[in-house]
Design a protein around this motif. Structure first.
Motif, PDB file in Angstrom:
ATOM      1  N   VAL A 237      -4.573  20.762 -84.335  1.00 18.43           N
ATOM      2  CA  VAL A 237      -5.410  20.673 -85.533  1.00 18.43           C
ATOM      3  C   VAL A 237      -4.828  21.525 -86.656  1.00 18.43           C
ATOM      4  CG1 VAL A 237      -7.676  21.195 -86.499  1.00 18.43           C
ATOM      5  CG2 VAL A 237      -7.492  20.152 -84.236  1.00 18.43           C
ATOM      6  N   ILE A 238      -4.510  22.774 -86.326  1.00 13.97           N
ATOM      7  CA  ILE A 238      -3.984  23.685 -87.337  1.00 13.97           C
ATOM      8  C   ILE A 238      -2.612  23.220 -87.823  1.00 13.97           C
ATOM      9  CG2 ILE A 238      -3.278  26.056 -87.804  1.00 13.97           C
ATOM     10  CD1 ILE A 238      -6.281  25.620 -87.541  1.00 13.97           C
ATOM     11  N   GLY A 239      -1.770  22.773 -86.868  1.00 16.57           N
ATOM     12  CA  GLY A 239      -0.435  22.297 -87.228  1.00 16.57           C
ATOM     13  C   GLY A 239      -0.492  21.117 -88.182  1.00 16.57           C
ATOM     14  N   GLY A 240      -1.390  20.174 -87.920  1.00 19.37           N
ATOM     15  CA  GLY A 240      -1.539  19.020 -88.802  1.00 19.37           C
ATOM     16  C   GLY A 240      -1.993  19.412 -90.181  1.00 19.37           C
ATOM     17  N   LYS A 241      -2.935  20.342 -90.244  1.00 19.74           N
ATOM     18  CA  LYS A 241      -3.426  20.797 -91.546  1.00 19.74           C
ATOM     19  C   LYS A 241      -2.327  21.536 -92.312  1.00 19.74           C
ATOM     20  CE  LYS A 241      -8.354  21.059 -90.486  1.00 19.74           C
ATOM     21  NZ  LYS A 241      -8.705  20.103 -91.564  1.00 19.74           N
ATOM     22  N   ILE A 242      -1.532  22.326 -91.582  1.00 22.09           N
ATOM     23  CA  ILE A 242      -0.433  23.052 -92.219  1.00 22.09           C
ATOM     24  C   ILE A 242       0.575  22.073 -92.814  1.00 22.09           C
ATOM     25  CG2 ILE A 242       1.585  24.509 -91.771  1.00 22.09           C
ATOM     26  CD1 ILE A 242      -0.153  25.962 -89.653  1.00 22.09           C
ATOM     27  N   ALA A 243       0.948  21.057 -92.025  1.00 25.38           N
ATOM     28  CA  ALA A 243       1.945  20.089 -92.487  1.00 25.38           C
ATOM     29  C   ALA A 243       1.459  19.346 -93.736  1.00 25.38           C
ATOM     30  CB  ALA A 243       2.258  19.100 -91.369  1.00 25.38           C
ATOM     31  N   ALA A 244       0.198  18.944 -93.730  1.00 25.56           N
ATOM     32  CA  ALA A 244      -0.347  18.214 -94.878  1.00 25.56           C
ATOM     33  C   ALA A 244      -0.399  19.113 -96.115  1.00 25.56           C
ATOM     34  CB  ALA A 244      -1.745  17.695 -94.544  1.00 25.56           C
ATOM     35  N   LYS A 245      -0.868  20.354 -95.912  1.00 20.04           N
ATOM     36  CA  LYS A 245      -0.970  21.280 -97.043  1.00 20.04           C
ATOM     37  C   LYS A 245       0.411  21.627 -97.587  1.00 20.04           C
ATOM     38  CE  LYS A 245      -3.227  23.898 -99.881  1.00 20.04           C
ATOM     39  NZ  LYS A 245      -4.008  23.287-100.960  1.00 20.04           N
ATOM     40  N   LEU A 246       1.370  21.816 -96.680  1.00 15.83           N
ATOM     41  CA  LEU A 246       2.715  22.171 -97.100  1.00 15.83           C
ATOM     42  C   LEU A 246       3.336  21.043 -97.926  1.00 15.83           C
ATOM     43  CD1 LEU A 246       4.842  24.393 -96.892  1.00 15.83           C
ATOM     44  CD2 LEU A 246       5.717  23.273 -94.832  1.00 15.83           C
ATOM     45  N   LEU A 247       3.117  19.807 -97.507  1.00 16.60           N
ATOM     46  CA  LEU A 247       3.631  18.665 -98.246  1.00 16.60           C
ATOM     47  C   LEU A 247       3.063  18.632 -99.668  1.00 16.60           C
ATOM     48  CD1 LEU A 247       5.289  16.036 -98.233  1.00 16.60           C
ATOM     49  CD2 LEU A 247       3.250  14.858 -97.381  1.00 16.60           C
ATOM     50  N   ILE A 248       1.753  18.866 -99.777  1.00 17.43           N
ATOM     51  CA  ILE A 248       1.104  18.893-101.102  1.00 17.43           C
ATOM     52  C   ILE A 248       1.688  20.002-101.969  1.00 17.43           C
ATOM     53  CG2 ILE A 248      -1.084  19.326-102.293  1.00 17.43           C
ATOM     54  CD1 ILE A 248      -2.475  18.038 -99.845  1.00 17.43           C
ATOM     55  N   GLU A 249       1.876  21.176-101.371  1.00 15.31           N
ATOM     56  CA  GLU A 249       2.357  22.324-102.143  1.00 15.31           C
ATOM     57  C   GLU A 249       3.811  22.154-102.560  1.00 15.31           C
ATOM     58  OE1 GLU A 249       0.474  24.449-103.440  1.00 15.31           O
ATOM     59  OE2 GLU A 249      -1.242  23.663-102.358  1.00 15.31           O
ATOM     60  N   LEU A 250       4.603  21.475-101.752  1.00 10.65           N
ATOM     61  CA  LEU A 250       5.999  21.261-102.118  1.00 10.65           C
ATOM     62  C   LEU A 250       6.101  20.296-103.306  1.00 10.65           C
ATOM     63  CD1 LEU A 250       7.784  21.139 -98.656  1.00 10.65           C
ATOM     64  CD2 LEU A 250       7.443  23.052-100.204  1.00 10.65           C
ATOM     65  N   VAL A 251       5.249  19.288-103.316  1.00  8.38           N
ATOM     66  CA  VAL A 251       5.200  18.393-104.482  1.00  8.38           C
ATOM     67  C   VAL A 251       4.780  19.186-105.710  1.00  8.38           C
ATOM     68  CG1 VAL A 251       4.036  16.403-105.502  1.00  8.38           C
ATOM     69  CG2 VAL A 251       4.751  16.331-103.096  1.00  8.38           C
ATOM     70  N   ARG A 252       3.786  20.054-105.533  1.00 12.07           N
ATOM     71  CA  ARG A 252       3.334  20.910-106.649  1.00 12.07           C
ATOM     72  C   ARG A 252       4.470  21.814-107.127  1.00 12.07           C
ATOM     73  NH1 ARG A 252      -2.067  22.919-107.460  1.00 12.07           N
ATOM     74  NH2 ARG A 252      -2.520  22.476-105.280  1.00 12.07           N
ATOM     75  N   ALA A 253       5.236  22.357-106.175  1.00  9.11           N
ATOM     76  CA  ALA A 253       6.342  23.248-106.531  1.00  9.11           C
ATOM     77  C   ALA A 253       7.389  22.517-107.361  1.00  9.11           C
ATOM     78  CB  ALA A 253       6.979  23.818-105.263  1.00  9.11           C
ATOM     79  N   LEU A 254       7.714  21.290-106.979  1.00  5.37           N
ATOM     80  CA  LEU A 254       8.681  20.509-107.745  1.00  5.37           C
ATOM     81  C   LEU A 254       8.180  20.247-109.167  1.00  5.37           C
ATOM     82  CD1 LEU A 254       9.989  17.858-105.186  1.00  5.37           C
ATOM     83  CD2 LEU A 254      11.333  19.630-106.340  1.00  5.37           C
ATOM     84  N   ILE A 255       6.901  19.922-109.287  1.00  2.00           N
ATOM     85  CA  ILE A 255       6.313  19.688-110.608  1.00  2.00           C
ATOM     86  C   ILE A 255       6.393  20.959-111.454  1.00  2.00           C
ATOM     87  CG2 ILE A 255       4.177  19.159-111.854  1.00  2.00           C
ATOM     88  CD1 ILE A 255       3.407  17.361-109.454  1.00  2.00           C
ATOM     89  N   LEU A 256       6.068  22.100-110.833  1.00  2.00           N
ATOM     90  CA  LEU A 256       6.115  23.373-111.551  1.00  2.00           C
ATOM     91  C   LEU A 256       7.521  23.675-112.049  1.00  2.00           C
ATOM     92  CD1 LEU A 256       3.867  25.584-109.235  1.00  2.00           C
ATOM     93  CD2 LEU A 256       3.366  24.963-111.592  1.00  2.00           C
ATOM     94  N   ILE A 257       8.511  23.469-111.202  1.00  2.00           N
ATOM     95  CA  ILE A 257       9.894  23.767-111.574  1.00  2.00           C
ATOM     96  C   ILE A 257      10.333  22.910-112.757  1.00  2.00           C
ATOM     97  CG2 ILE A 257      12.296  23.607-110.810  1.00  2.00           C
ATOM     98  CD1 ILE A 257      11.292  24.367-107.986  1.00  2.00           C
ATOM     99  N   PHE A 258      10.086  21.615-112.667  1.00  2.00           N
ATOM    100  CA  PHE A 258      10.557  20.719-113.724  1.00  2.00           C
ATOM    101  C   PHE A 258       9.769  20.892-115.025  1.00  2.00           C
ATOM    102  CE2 PHE A 258      12.311  18.339-110.035  1.00  2.00           C
ATOM    103  CZ  PHE A 258      13.645  18.375-110.435  1.00  2.00           C
ATOM    104  N   MET A 259       8.497  21.258-114.932  1.00  2.00           N
ATOM    105  CA  MET A 259       7.726  21.519-116.141  1.00  2.00           C
ATOM    106  C   MET A 259       8.210  22.797-116.820  1.00  2.00           C
ATOM    107  SD  MET A 259       5.757  19.021-116.698  1.00  2.00           S
ATOM    108  CE  MET A 259       4.686  19.667-117.971  1.00  2.00           C
ATOM    109  N   ALA A 260       8.585  23.802-116.012  1.00  2.00           N
ATOM    110  CA  ALA A 260       9.122  25.045-116.583  1.00  2.00           C
ATOM    111  C   ALA A 260      10.429  24.771-117.330  1.00  2.00           C
ATOM    112  CB  ALA A 260       9.356  26.068-115.472  1.00  2.00           C
ATOM    113  N   ILE A 261      11.265  23.897-116.755  1.00  2.00           N
ATOM    114  CA  ILE A 261      12.522  23.538-117.412  1.00  2.00           C
ATOM    115  C   ILE A 261      12.257  22.731-118.684  1.00  2.00           C
ATOM    116  CG2 ILE A 261      14.654  22.211-117.168  1.00  2.00           C
ATOM    117  CD1 ILE A 261      14.524  22.845-114.146  1.00  2.00           C
ATOM    118  N   LEU A 262      11.342  21.771-118.585  1.00  2.00           N
ATOM    119  CA  LEU A 262      11.072  20.856-119.700  1.00  2.00           C
ATOM    120  C   LEU A 262      10.381  21.552-120.869  1.00  2.00           C
ATOM    121  CD1 LEU A 262      11.117  17.884-120.689  1.00  2.00           C
ATOM    122  CD2 LEU A 262       8.852  17.623-119.642  1.00  2.00           C
ATOM    123  N   LEU A 263       9.341  22.352-120.570  1.00  2.00           N
ATOM    124  CA  LEU A 263       8.525  22.936-121.635  1.00  2.00           C
ATOM    125  C   LEU A 263       9.105  24.232-122.190  1.00  2.00           C
ATOM    126  CD1 LEU A 263       4.926  22.354-120.220  1.00  2.00           C
ATOM    127  CD2 LEU A 263       6.139  20.993-121.930  1.00  2.00           C
TER     128      LEU A 263
END
Length: 386
Positions: A237-263
């Motif tokens: 249960v915990i492993g599945g939740k970690i994997a899902a949350k990590l996937l969401i946060e990695l997408v967020r991290a990519l967005i943050l990086i590219f927005m910092a470069i762009l803006l």
């Protein structure tokens, strides 16, 4: 319509509810105390005792006077006086000190008609500290240069207020001493200093608040209980939740990086991939932190009250907005207990200094160690009897 005769009973009921949740009660009392201490002592303090080395390759009255002046200036903490310029520069490169003041061999040569070219070898990645060191060093050698030119090399008062104006450039020094500033990472703007830590802080807040609140919320609604009615282990249960949350946060991290470069046109000297990998380490660490704190939390409100005394001090003490050197020594020591400090250090190393993952290995090992501890404690403390 309010029934005033029952109004007092409702207040009493809420207070009794607080008594049944001691963690929430402690947080309500402790959190404002922590925040006023952080704002009062930790934000925007005077920047003093910045570690530097001095390279002295000459001997004489001017050298002695210069060393005494540097040592008596509150801005500096002279770690060492040496004659090895290469070793001093390496100490700056490795982050052991913030700067090296290098005096040449002919610094005390009164027979030489050449300028005495002093060099400030400066770690410019710490934007605020480098600004203070730049200003203080210019002030010292401005005064010394004028004194040498006038032939009045006498003791400089520690409280002297002679400082160069903003328009006073280095080439306006008297001919006797010139100061050259070598900013080893170029001119760093405050936004460049701020963005790496903002990325780390955003990952911290979203991972801790999101992961913990999800588990606490599912426990409160009974969804977690229904999940555990199936033949599923806690680790799954915990492993599945970690994997899902990590996937969401990695997408967020990519967005943050590219927005910092762009803006903000932030340059990432060490590369986007390495920056992304460092954020992965940070996300894993703070997801684990969220699991650990939510292991026995029954409601989302409880979790929010418990997590704030951890997340807010981390945000202020770990050098996100101000260098750690501006804080009182007790907060400086506390900063190195928090994992966000190591995430910020690694992010700035990659983005500002152009370092590789191998150069920030210590920070990554610390984050990995915290991650293992958080996951072990979280899984062991997790209450399946929801």
């Amino acid at each position: 319509m309010i029934e005033f005769n029952k109004f007092g009973w409702m207040i009493k009921k809420e207070l009794i509810s607080l008594k049944r949740h001691p963690a929430r009660l402690v947080s309500i009392i402790a959190f404002p105390i922590i925040m006023i201490l952080l704002f009062g002592y930790g934000m925007g303090g005077d920047m003093t005792d910045l570690p530097i080395v001095v390279v002295s390759q000459s001997h004489g009255n001017l050298t002695d006077l210069t060393l005494d002046t540097i040592k008596s200036t509150e801005t500096y903490h002279v770690v060492k006086v040496m004659d090895d310029q290469e070793k001093a520069e390496k100490m700056v490169d490795n982050g052991e000190v913030k700067a090296a003041i290098i005096m040449p061999k002919d610094y005390d040569d009164t027979n030489s008609s050449n300028q005495k070219a002093v060099t400030l070898y400066l770690d410019s990645s710490d934007q605020m500290a480098s600004q203070i060191l730049d200003s203080s060093t210019q002030s010292i050698f401005y005064r010394l240069s004028n004194m040498v030119a006038s032939g009045s090399v006498t003791a400089i008062s520690e409280n002297s207020t002679a400082t160069p104006t903003f328009s006073h450039q280095l080439n306006n020094f008297k001919d006797d001493i010139s100061l050259h500033i070598n900013r080893i990472y170029g001119n760093i703007k405050y936004i460049d200093f701020l963005v790496p830590a903002i990325l780390g802080m955003t990952i911290m807040m979203s991972c801790m608040m999101g992961m913990g609140a999800t588990i606490a919320g599912e426990r409160e609604t009974g969804e977690l209980a229904r999940l555990f009615m199936t033949p599923t282990s806690v680790a799954t249960v915990i492993g599945g939740k970690i994997a899902a949350k990590l996937l969401i946060e990695l997408v967020r991290a990519l967005i943050l990086i590219f927005m910092a470069i762009l803006l903000f046109h932030v340059s990432i000297k060490g590369g986007v991939l390495q920056t992304f990998i460092v954020l992965v380490f940070g996300a894993l660490c703070f997801v684990g932190f969220g699991i650990m704190l939510s292991a026995r939390t029954k409601t989302q409100e409880d979790y929010a009250q418990i997590v704030m005394p951890f997340s807010m001090p981390m945000m202020f003490v770990s050098g996100v907005f101000y260098p750690i050197e501006t804080m009182p020594w007790i907060l400086q020591k506390l900063a190195y207990i928090f994992p966000l400090t190591y995430l910020n250090d690694a992010m700035r190393g990659i983005m500002l200094k152009g370092q590789s993952l191998g150069d920030v290995w210590f920070d990554l090992v610390i984050l990995l160690g915290y991650t293992l501890v958080f996951f072990i404690i979280g899984v062991k403390r997790f209450n399946r009897d929801v």
